[in-house]
Motif scaffolding. Structure first.
Motif, short mmCIF file in Angstrom:
data_model
loop_
_atom_site.label_atom_id
_atom_site.label_comp_id
_atom_site.label_asym_id
_atom_site.label_seq_id
_atom_site.Cartn_x
_atom_site.Cartn_y
_atom_site.Cartn_z
N LEU A 103 -4.29 9.05 -5.93
CA LEU A 103 -4.86 7.84 -4.91
C LEU A 103 -4.33 8.86 -3.60
N PHE A 109 -5.84 -1.81 -4.19
CA PHE A 109 -4.51 -1.27 -3.84
C PHE A 109 -4.08 -1.35 -2.39
N ARG A 146 -0.54 6.51 -7.56
CA ARG A 146 -0.30 4.99 -6.91
C ARG A 146 0.97 4.56 -7.71
N ALA A 181 0.53 5.78 -1.74
CA ALA A 181 0.91 6.76 -2.88
C ALA A 181 2.28 7.14 -2.96
#
Length: 629
Positions: free
Chosen positions: A503, A434, A603, A443
């Protein structure tokens, strides 16, 4: 004639005129102290090789800036006999308790994906490595100490990576290589893992400066006067504030511009501090023989193990010393650092992700255009899984970073934050990567849990068996324990009705009543599966502000990256301790928690499912400012 020779010498020092680096030219380095020879593959190697190689000496010692004997290795790539100009240099640094790297693909220490000079030599870099003072053959063994005059090892003990000593050693030796015409003075890089990551961070923070014995910063120059500068660094699982990393108090928040160690003395990471002391001071290959309070690691450990109340001025002085001269975050930041690609691990309980974020947030707030990128994955110390695919991806990122910023070749590497998630079992591939331009953008969503009723954390609560299962030194990332609620532990449960990916840093905001100055709060975020077993996702150690009445406070667990599946439960535990990882406080008293809010960064974007919402405004402690972005 004398004038002409002087001009040649000056041009050589400045890297403008360099003799050919063939076998006949490069026979020795470091004022002749280290002999060079041709090795397999056309490599010119100056040093000693481990793994039972009987063709090289046991150690190759060179004298550093203060006369201390340091065990060094240096190598030039294939084809150096025909090269007419100096090489870019990569300095490779070992982990704690380790020793210098060679060309034998072994060693390097914990969490170092670059455990050999070979990949760098094949890529066209000159390479340098050394055993830090007090480790290996740098005065760390009886044989190494006996091989030199006593004065050469007087300061050869473990200084715990002091900016004024071990870091300066690396800068001095790089300067010697520049003076010999072998290395480009502005194309020097640093890489290493753990202890070597701390070294790389310090070198990047200094960039073109050297710290003298008294703490003064001066321009980094070679012994013959050439101006040097670090071009880039790739620290793997480093610390940025060593005092905080070993004795955290929970004052670091991942969204503030500046996060120095402030407030009460924290909670000792007991299993790590004791293990590190044994590795760094209790083996035949290390030396910590000093009673000087600035580096007396045994005395510091003893004071921490003695426990609360921590009111000994000697302990404050020692921790301030470690923070000031052993931490890149304390190095004067009036100029931006060298380009940095920092890697830390979600399951690394020694140097977790927030060690990188502290340095990243301050740098990006003050110098937004400075290249500082982050790579986060389940890579690091002890509990980390260190999956090969993740390490390959990281190595690729580092190679691109060095090629661009050190060699000046290739496309500009990715700028921002990239993350791979923790997954279990160990055979499951990590999710991601990511990517985002900043930590804040990684995030965009938030899952929240609110619980108004008060709960009390009892001083003797918590199952020691669960603590042992999740221990930072002996545990593993995918270890599981019984997920039943523990009596006397403040427990908060969230039913996961739709999948989401944590995240970032789990954040706790609550009213705490804490009458005792010696009390602490330990936190664990866990994933409880349908089978009733729980897996540790994130943890944190915290010293709340003392208050006999409810006081609204905020703290964060170390960042994590974990997918919570529908049908599971996210569980937050607030405990009196997280032993044996964190030391149990002497004099622990009941701690009351009310009006709790748990914020989990995700996320997924707001509205992605019924759980994910837009993040609430950050809670800022008095005097704190938000980081850029």
């Amino acid at each position: 004639m004398r004038t002409a020779l002087s001009l040649v010498a000056t041009l050589t020092v400045l890297g403008l005129l360099v003799p050919a680096t063939g076998d006949a030219r490069v026979t020795r380095v470091f004022d002749g102290a280290v002999k060079c020879s041709k090795r397999a593959g056309g490599i010119q190697f100056c040093g000693s090789i481990r793994a039972g190689d009987t063709t090289s000496p046991a150690r190759t010692l060179a004298r550093s800036w203060d006369g201390t004997a340091v065990d060094v290795n240096f190598a030039l790539p294939k084809g150096s006999a025909k090269r007419k100009r100096p090489y870019p240099l990569v300095m490779l640094f070992h982990g704690y308790g380790g020793s210098k790297l060679g060309i034998d693909d072994s060693g390097g220490g914990i969490a170092n994906p670059f455990a050999s000079m070979l990949p760098w030599l094949k890529a066209g870099y000159a390479t340098f490595s050394m055993s830090d003072r007090g480790f290996g053959e740098s005065c760390g063994t009886a044989a190494s100490r006996a091989s030199v005059p006593a004065a050469a090892c007087r300061n050869g003990f473990n200084h715990l990576l002091d900016t004024r000593y071990e870091v300066r050693d690396a800068q001095y030796f790089a300067g010697k290589l520049v003076d010999q015409g072998l290395v480009e003075r502005k194309r020097i890089a640093a890489a290493g893992g753990s202890y070597g990551g701390g070294m790389s961070m310090a070198l990047a923070a200094l960039k073109d400066r050297v710290m003298l014995r008294g703490g003064k910063l001066v321009r980094w120059r070679s012994p013959e006067g050439a101006k040097l500068r670090l071009a880039a660094a790739a620290p793997s699982v480093p610390w940025t504030d060593l005092s905080y990393a070993l004795v955290p108090n929970g004052s670091t928040l991942d969204y503030v511009a500046d996060a120095p160690y402030e407030g009460r003395l924290g909670v000792m990471k007991q299993s790590y501090v004791n293990a590190l002391y044994l590795v760094g001071c209790g083996t035949p290959t290390t030396s910590c023989t000093t009673t000087d309070p600035r580096w007396n690691l045994g005395a510091t450990r003893d004071l921490l193990n003695r426990g609360e109340p921590y009111d000994d001025p000697a302990l404050d002085t020692m921790l301030e010393e470690i923070q000031t001269y052993h931490s890149s975050y304390a190095i004067d930041d009036s100029q931006p650092p060298a380009p940095l690609l920092i890697q830390n691990g979600w399951t690394d309980d020694l140097f977790p992700v927030d060690e990188a974020l502290r340095f990243y947030n301050r740098t990006k707030t003050t110098y937004p255009r400075t290249p500082v990128s982050l790579f986060f994955a389940d890579i690091g110390h002890m509990r980390a899984q260190n999956k090969q695919a993740d390490q390959r991806r990281y190595r690729t990122a580092v190679n691109k970073w060095m090629r661009f910023y050190v060699k000046g070749k290739g496309r500009k590497p990715f700028q921002g934050v990239q993350a791979l998630t923790e997954t279990c079992p160990s055979t499951a591939p990590s999710a991601g990567p990511f990517k985002a331009r900043s930590w804040a953008a990684l995030a965009p969503g938030e899952v929240r849990l609110s619980a108004a009723p008060a709960q009390t954390i009892q001083p003797d609560a918590g199952d020691p068996g669960i603590g042992a299962t999740f221990d930072a030194v002996t545990g593993s990332a995918c270890a599981t324990a019984a997920g039943a609620t523990q009596p006397g532990v403040a427990t908060y449960l969230l039913d996961v009705t739709a999948d989401f990916t944590l995240l970032g840093s789990p954040t706790v905001v609550a009213d705490f009543t804490l009458p005792g100055a010696t009390s602490q709060v330990a936190a664990r975020l866990l994933d409880v599966g349908p089978d009733g077993k729980e897996t540790l996702v994130a943890r944190g150690l915290w010293r709340p502000r003392v208050s006999g009445t409810p006081s609204r406070q905020v703290f964060q667990l170390h960042p994590g990256a974990w997918r919570f599946a529908a049908g599971h439960r996210a569980k937050l535990e607030l405990l009196p301790d997280d032993a044996p990882y964190g030391r149990a406080s002497d004099g622990q008293q009941p701690v009351t928690v009310a009006g709790l809010q748990l914020r989990l960064p995700t996320r997924e974007k707001p509205g992605a499912n019924g759980l994910v919402r837009a993040p609430l405004p950050k809670v800022l402690p008095p005097g704190a400012k938000l980081a850029r972005g």
